[in-house]
Design a protein around this motif. Structure first.
Motif, PDB file in Angstrom:
ATOM      1  N   LEU A 328     -48.122 -27.849 -29.971  1.00 26.15           N
ATOM      2  CA  LEU A 328     -47.335 -26.644 -30.265  1.00 26.15           C
ATOM      3  C   LEU A 328     -47.311 -26.359 -31.763  1.00 26.15           C
ATOM      4  O   LEU A 328     -47.266 -27.285 -32.579  1.00 26.15           O
ATOM      5  N   PRO A 329     -47.304 -25.100 -32.155  1.00 24.63           N
ATOM      6  CA  PRO A 329     -47.316 -24.718 -33.574  1.00 24.63           C
ATOM      7  C   PRO A 329     -45.913 -24.709 -34.170  1.00 24.63           C
ATOM      8  O   PRO A 329     -45.338 -23.658 -34.467  1.00 24.63           O
ATOM      9  N   TRP A 330     -45.356 -25.878 -34.382  1.00 26.49           N
ATOM     10  CA  TRP A 330     -43.987 -25.980 -34.875  1.00 26.49           C
ATOM     11  C   TRP A 330     -43.804 -25.339 -36.250  1.00 26.49           C
ATOM     12  O   TRP A 330     -42.676 -25.004 -36.647  1.00 26.49           O
ATOM     13  N   LYS A 331     -44.905 -25.165 -37.002  1.00 26.39           N
ATOM     14  CA  LYS A 331     -44.795 -24.592 -38.346  1.00 26.39           C
ATOM     15  C   LYS A 331     -44.164 -23.205 -38.328  1.00 26.39           C
ATOM     16  O   LYS A 331     -43.539 -22.788 -39.317  1.00 26.39           O
ATOM     17  N   HIS A 332     -44.317 -22.495 -37.212  1.00 23.87           N
ATOM     18  CA  HIS A 332     -43.701 -21.167 -37.119  1.00 23.87           C
ATOM     19  C   HIS A 332     -42.178 -21.244 -37.186  1.00 23.87           C
ATOM     20  O   HIS A 332     -41.516 -20.252 -37.497  1.00 23.87           O
ATOM     21  N   ARG A 333     -41.613 -22.386 -36.882  1.00 24.96           N
ATOM     22  CA  ARG A 333     -40.168 -22.539 -36.843  1.00 24.96           C
ATOM     23  C   ARG A 333     -39.664 -23.412 -37.985  1.00 24.96           C
ATOM     24  O   ARG A 333     -38.562 -23.941 -37.920  1.00 24.96           O
ATOM     25  N   ALA A 334     -40.476 -23.575 -39.041  1.00 26.90           N
ATOM     26  CA  ALA A 334     -40.079 -24.382 -40.198  1.00 26.90           C
ATOM     27  C   ALA A 334     -39.605 -23.505 -41.342  1.00 26.90           C
ATOM     28  O   ALA A 334     -40.264 -22.518 -41.696  1.00 26.90           O
ATOM     29  N   VAL A 335     -38.462 -23.842 -41.912  1.00 30.69           N
ATOM     30  CA  VAL A 335     -37.979 -23.192 -43.130  1.00 30.69           C
ATOM     31  C   VAL A 335     -38.016 -24.257 -44.226  1.00 30.69           C
ATOM     32  O   VAL A 335     -37.282 -25.241 -44.171  1.00 30.69           O
ATOM     33  N   THR A 336     -38.916 -24.062 -45.175  1.00 26.67           N
ATOM     34  CA  THR A 336     -39.145 -25.056 -46.215  1.00 26.67           C
ATOM     35  C   THR A 336     -38.325 -24.749 -47.461  1.00 26.67           C
ATOM     36  O   THR A 336     -37.906 -23.615 -47.682  1.00 26.67           O
ATOM     37  N   PHE A 337     -38.120 -25.757 -48.283  1.00 31.06           N
ATOM     38  CA  PHE A 337     -37.318 -25.582 -49.491  1.00 31.06           C
ATOM     39  C   PHE A 337     -37.568 -26.739 -50.444  1.00 31.06           C
ATOM     40  O   PHE A 337     -38.172 -27.752 -50.076  1.00 31.06           O
ATOM     41  N   VAL A 338     -37.100 -26.594 -51.667  1.00 32.71           N
ATOM     42  CA  VAL A 338     -37.262 -27.609 -52.710  1.00 32.71           C
ATOM     43  C   VAL A 338     -35.931 -28.291 -52.995  1.00 32.71           C
ATOM     44  O   VAL A 338     -35.868 -29.485 -53.284  1.00 32.71           O
ATOM     45  N   GLN A 339     -34.858 -27.527 -52.940  1.00 35.27           N
ATOM     46  CA  GLN A 339     -33.510 -28.066 -53.139  1.00 35.27           C
ATOM     47  C   GLN A 339     -32.527 -27.089 -52.535  1.00 35.27           C
ATOM     48  O   GLN A 339     -32.813 -25.893 -52.415  1.00 35.27           O
ATOM     49  N   ASN A 340     -31.346 -27.581 -52.136  1.00 32.88           N
ATOM     50  CA  ASN A 340     -30.291 -26.700 -51.661  1.00 32.88           C
ATOM     51  C   ASN A 340     -28.945 -27.185 -52.178  1.00 32.88           C
ATOM     52  O   ASN A 340     -28.879 -28.096 -52.994  1.00 32.88           O
ATOM     53  N   HIS A 341     -27.868 -26.577 -51.699  1.00 30.03           N
ATOM     54  CA  HIS A 341     -26.539 -26.900 -52.204  1.00 30.03           C
ATOM     55  C   HIS A 341     -26.098 -28.307 -51.849  1.00 30.03           C
ATOM     56  O   HIS A 341     -25.154 -28.832 -52.452  1.00 30.03           O
ATOM     57  N   ASP A 342     -26.751 -28.941 -50.869  1.00 31.62           N
ATOM     58  CA  ASP A 342     -26.393 -30.290 -50.446  1.00 31.62           C
ATOM     59  C   ASP A 342     -27.235 -31.369 -51.114  1.00 31.62           C
ATOM     60  O   ASP A 342     -26.938 -32.556 -50.977  1.00 31.62           O
ATOM     61  N   LEU A 343     -28.299 -30.971 -51.784  1.00 25.68           N
ATOM     62  CA  LEU A 343     -29.188 -31.922 -52.439  1.00 25.68           C
ATOM     63  C   LEU A 343     -29.122 -31.745 -53.956  1.00 25.68           C
ATOM     64  O   LEU A 343     -28.789 -30.679 -54.451  1.00 25.68           O
ATOM     65  N   GLY A 344     -29.471 -32.789 -54.681  1.00 25.65           N
ATOM     66  CA  GLY A 344     -29.520 -32.684 -56.134  1.00 25.65           C
ATOM     67  C   GLY A 344     -28.156 -32.774 -56.795  1.00 25.65           C
ATOM     68  O   GLY A 344     -27.185 -33.269 -56.221  1.00 25.65           O
ATOM     69  N   TYR A 345     -28.087 -32.255 -58.000  1.00 24.03           N
ATOM     70  CA  TYR A 345     -26.890 -32.388 -58.827  1.00 24.03           C
ATOM     71  C   TYR A 345     -25.741 -31.544 -58.285  1.00 24.03           C
ATOM     72  O   TYR A 345     -25.897 -30.360 -57.997  1.00 24.03           O
ATOM     73  N   ARG A 346     -24.577 -32.185 -58.105  1.00 25.60           N
ATOM     74  CA  ARG A 346     -23.351 -31.519 -57.688  1.00 25.60           C
ATOM     75  C   ARG A 346     -22.185 -32.153 -58.413  1.00 25.60           C
ATOM     76  O   ARG A 346     -22.235 -33.323 -58.788  1.00 25.60           O
ATOM     77  N   THR A 347     -21.125 -31.378 -58.603  1.00 26.63           N
ATOM     78  CA  THR A 347     -19.971 -31.900 -59.330  1.00 26.63           C
ATOM     79  C   THR A 347     -18.704 -31.870 -58.497  1.00 26.63           C
ATOM     80  O   THR A 347     -18.558 -31.077 -57.565  1.00 26.63           O
ATOM     81  N   ASN A 348     -17.786 -32.753 -58.861  1.00 30.50           N
ATOM     82  CA  ASN A 348     -16.424 -32.695 -58.355  1.00 30.50           C
ATOM     83  C   ASN A 348     -15.712 -31.567 -59.082  1.00 30.50           C
ATOM     84  O   ASN A 348     -16.219 -31.000 -60.057  1.00 30.50           O
ATOM     85  N   GLU A 349     -14.523 -31.241 -58.637  1.00 29.06           N
ATOM     86  CA  GLU A 349     -13.815 -30.126 -59.255  1.00 29.06           C
ATOM     87  C   GLU A 349     -13.391 -30.408 -60.690  1.00 29.06           C
ATOM     88  O   GLU A 349     -13.101 -29.481 -61.445  1.00 29.06           O
ATOM     89  N   ASP A 350     -13.398 -31.682 -61.105  1.00 24.19           N
ATOM     90  CA  ASP A 350     -13.093 -31.997 -62.504  1.00 24.19           C
ATOM     91  C   ASP A 350     -14.344 -31.990 -63.371  1.00 24.19           C
ATOM     92  O   ASP A 350     -14.286 -32.315 -64.559  1.00 24.19           O
ATOM     93  N   GLY A 351     -15.480 -31.625 -62.785  1.00 25.97           N
ATOM     94  CA  GLY A 351     -16.715 -31.512 -63.541  1.00 25.97           C
ATOM     95  C   GLY A 351     -17.576 -32.758 -63.571  1.00 25.97           C
ATOM     96  O   GLY A 351     -18.710 -32.717 -64.065  1.00 25.97           O
ATOM     97  N   THR A 352     -17.087 -33.878 -63.053  1.00 24.80           N
ATOM     98  CA  THR A 352     -17.877 -35.109 -63.028  1.00 24.80           C
ATOM     99  C   THR A 352     -18.865 -35.061 -61.862  1.00 24.80           C
ATOM    100  O   THR A 352     -18.595 -34.419 -60.841  1.00 24.80           O
ATOM    101  N   PRO A 353     -20.007 -35.728 -61.980  1.00 23.33           N
ATOM    102  CA  PRO A 353     -20.989 -35.710 -60.890  1.00 23.33           C
ATOM    103  C   PRO A 353     -20.437 -36.367 -59.629  1.00 23.33           C
ATOM    104  O   PRO A 353     -19.752 -37.387 -59.692  1.00 23.33           O
ATOM    105  N   GLN A 354     -20.714 -35.749 -58.483  1.00 24.22           N
ATOM    106  CA  GLN A 354     -20.332 -36.360 -57.225  1.00 24.22           C
ATOM    107  C   GLN A 354     -21.180 -37.601 -56.971  1.00 24.22           C
ATOM    108  O   GLN A 354     -22.325 -37.689 -57.433  1.00 24.22           O
ATOM    109  N   GLN A 355     -20.611 -38.531 -56.249  1.00 24.33           N
ATOM    110  CA  GLN A 355     -21.356 -39.734 -55.904  1.00 24.33           C
ATOM    111  C   GLN A 355     -22.609 -39.364 -55.120  1.00 24.33           C
ATOM    112  O   GLN A 355     -22.561 -38.618 -54.151  1.00 24.33           O
ATOM    113  N   GLY A 356     -23.743 -39.887 -55.568  1.00 27.54           N
ATOM    114  CA  GLY A 356     -25.006 -39.587 -54.922  1.00 27.54           C
ATOM    115  C   GLY A 356     -25.632 -38.285 -55.373  1.00 27.54           C
ATOM    116  O   GLY A 356     -26.690 -37.902 -54.868  1.00 27.54           O
ATOM    117  N   HIS A 357     -24.995 -37.588 -56.326  1.00 25.51           N
ATOM    118  CA  HIS A 357     -25.508 -36.296 -56.806  1.00 25.51           C
ATOM    119  C   HIS A 357     -25.562 -36.250 -58.335  1.00 25.51           C
ATOM    120  O   HIS A 357     -25.297 -35.224 -58.947  1.00 25.51           O
TER     121      HIS A 357
END
Length: 510
Positions: A328-357
């Motif tokens: 089956l051609p699953w590629k038709h149903r793939a949405v690719t990306f490089v980074q999103n709001h759940d990956l990479g650098y993220r901060t807590n509300e005090d501006g410090t980096p979240q754990q794992g981000h």
């Protein structure tokens, strides 16, 4: 109190709206040639709250997006994925929805929300709403649901609220609790599972009242100007409900966020979201929802260590794009990306980096450039992250824009054929010929022209369209015409807004 005549007029208005899109598929079919921009990042909800987040400025996020709508169009983006649209508290990213039918939130007022959607549509950009219907938050407690009002019957009977005295609903009789479908056996054809989410109440989609309100909510969003859905955390409920909701609300685009590491189960989820369940083989996938291709982005991380051989996969490519399970051609149903709001650098509300981000997935240099050189030239529907396009400098923006333009000029789409170049692999770099509707696109990632360029594989009649640090893209068109710019999209219609209270959902089956 709203008059009966007013309700009737709103219902009629909605009926006319839905009739205008009746011919639209519940999900774009094969060969989708659109490109999506993720129109927010994790901290976006903090904009416009200067007393709490002074460094985020005075403008609410909806106003910021509206002011950049023309730039989004100029970048040749067709879709823009926007944050959760419903009220989730005065300051919240929105993934704890409290009042579905209320469309003011941390990102802006209802007026700002609607104005943003109208502006995007007039720029020819399709808004995609982030739909959080796996779970729900109470107004001030665990289960005091409002707008729409739900009782314990809307909560899965397996939810921890029925065991924790702090919820206030532990005494609910079993017969008055919601029925759920944990670990549906039907997924086993391609693999699959679901799980509980302990932070908020798990929604019982088996209850028709719940389904009716969700359909009202989605139709309300369609009338506000949204044209597509991004479903959050879809591994928490059965895929057949996605099929139902898409069939009844006819989005032009649909994508789900399934458990990141469960690639095989993602195929199962895709299969059971099809709105045309009687179709067989590849045709079954034509009406299915797409899924975020986490396997591709995790494989792209090999770029950081120069492991370009990993991009060849097992010969057909990487991730869902390269998956040919069951033929089956699953590629038709793939949405690719490089980074999103759940990956990479993220901060807590005090501006410090979240754990794992503490750092981004790809650094703002050759790493992120090469990652985009891959996703923007290959099958699937590629997604660009807002911060990368608007906040990481004009050089990166121009390179992403050039890549999108090359893709569109060649006519590359979600189902494009990919021809990996073995002679490039032997030189330690990645290269491929990607077949588009209008011509061919050639891409090299890693090294320079000395390692590979199209002529080394006997190709001719092409022009350079984009290049950067360790990557280059060429486009070959019939007659080898001069450099071209992809055309801009025409304006889209702006629907009449209808509140959820004026929307009929009697067509929701038992």
């Amino acid at each position: 109190m709203r008059s009966i005549g007013r309700v009737r007029s709103l219902t009629i208005a909605l009926a006319l709206l839905l009739a205008s899109v009746a011919l639209a598929a519940a999900q774009a079919g094969f060969d989708d040639d659109r490109v999506m921009l993720q129109g927010f990042y994790w901290e976006s909800y903090r904009h416009g709250h200067p007393q709490r987040f002074p460094s985020s400025g005075d403008k609410r996020w909806y106003q910021i997006v509206r002011e950049n709508a023309a730039a989004v169009r100029d970048g040749r983006f067709d879709l823009i994925w926007l944050p959760p649209p419903s009220f989730a508290g005065e300051v919240s990213a929105g993934y704890n929805p409290k009042e579905y039918f209320r469309l003011d939130n941390s990102y802006g007022s209802f007026e700002q929300h609607r104005a943003m959607l109208e502006t995007l549509l007039r720029q020819g950009v399709e808004p995609v709403a982030d739909i959080v219907i796996n779970h729900r938050d109470g107004v001030s407690g665990w289960a005091d649901f409002k707008n729409p009002d739900w009782g314990p019957w809307a909560i899965c009977e397996t939810d921890e609220a029925f065991q924790n005295p702090a919820s206030g609903i532990t005494g609910t009789p079993p017969a008055e609790r919601g029925r759920c479908e944990e670990r549906p056996a039907e997924y086993t054809r391609h693999g699959g599972t679901t799980y509980q989410y302990e932070s908020f109440r798990d929604i019982a989609h088996t209850d028709r009242r719940v389904r009716q309100d969700i359909v009202r909510y989605l139709r309300q969003l369609r009338s506000a100007g949204y044209r597509g859905w991004r479903f959050d955390m879809v591994h928490g409920y059965h895929a057949r409900w996605i099929s139902l909701y898409n069939r009844l609300t006819t989005p032009t685009f649909s994508v789900g966020e399934y458990d990141w590491g469960a690639h095989n189960e993602q195929r199962g989820w895709i299969w059971y979201t099809a709105t045309n369940a009687t179709a067989t083989g590849p045709e079954h996938l034509r009406s299915a929802s797409s899924v975020f291709d986490f396997t591709t982005v995790f494989t792209l991380e090999q770029i950081r260590d120069g492991r370009y051989h990993a991009l060849y996969g097992f010969g057909d490519g990487i991730g869902m794009v390269g998956d040919t399970t069951d033929g089956l051609p699953w590629k038709h149903r793939a949405v690719t990306f490089v980074q999103n709001h759940d990956l990479g650098y993220r901060t807590n509300e005090d501006g410090t980096p979240q754990q794992g981000h503490a750092s981004d997935t790809f650094a703002n240099n050759w790493q992120v450039e090469q990652a985009y050189a891959h996703v923007l030239t290959h099958p699937g529907v590629p997604t660009v992250f807002w911060k990368h396009y608007f906040d990481w400098g004009m050089d990166l923006r121009n390179k992403i824009r050039a890549l999108v333009n090359a893709r569109k000029v060649a006519g590359v789409h979600a189902g494009s054929e990919v021809n990996p170049q073995d002679n490039a692999r032997s030189s330690g770099v990645y290269a491929a010929r990607v077949v588009g509707r209008h011509g061919a696109l050639y891409v090299r990632i890693g090294g320079g022209d000395a390692q590979w360029e199209p002529s080394r594989s006997g190709y001719g009649g092409y022009r350079e369209y984009a290049q950067g640090a360790g990557w280059k893209v060429w486009v070959g068109l019939p007659g080898n015409p001069p450099f071209r710019e992809a055309p801009l999209k025409a304006a889209l219609p702006v629907p009449a807004y209808v509140p959820a209270t004026g929307i009929d959902a009697s067509d929701v089956p038992e």
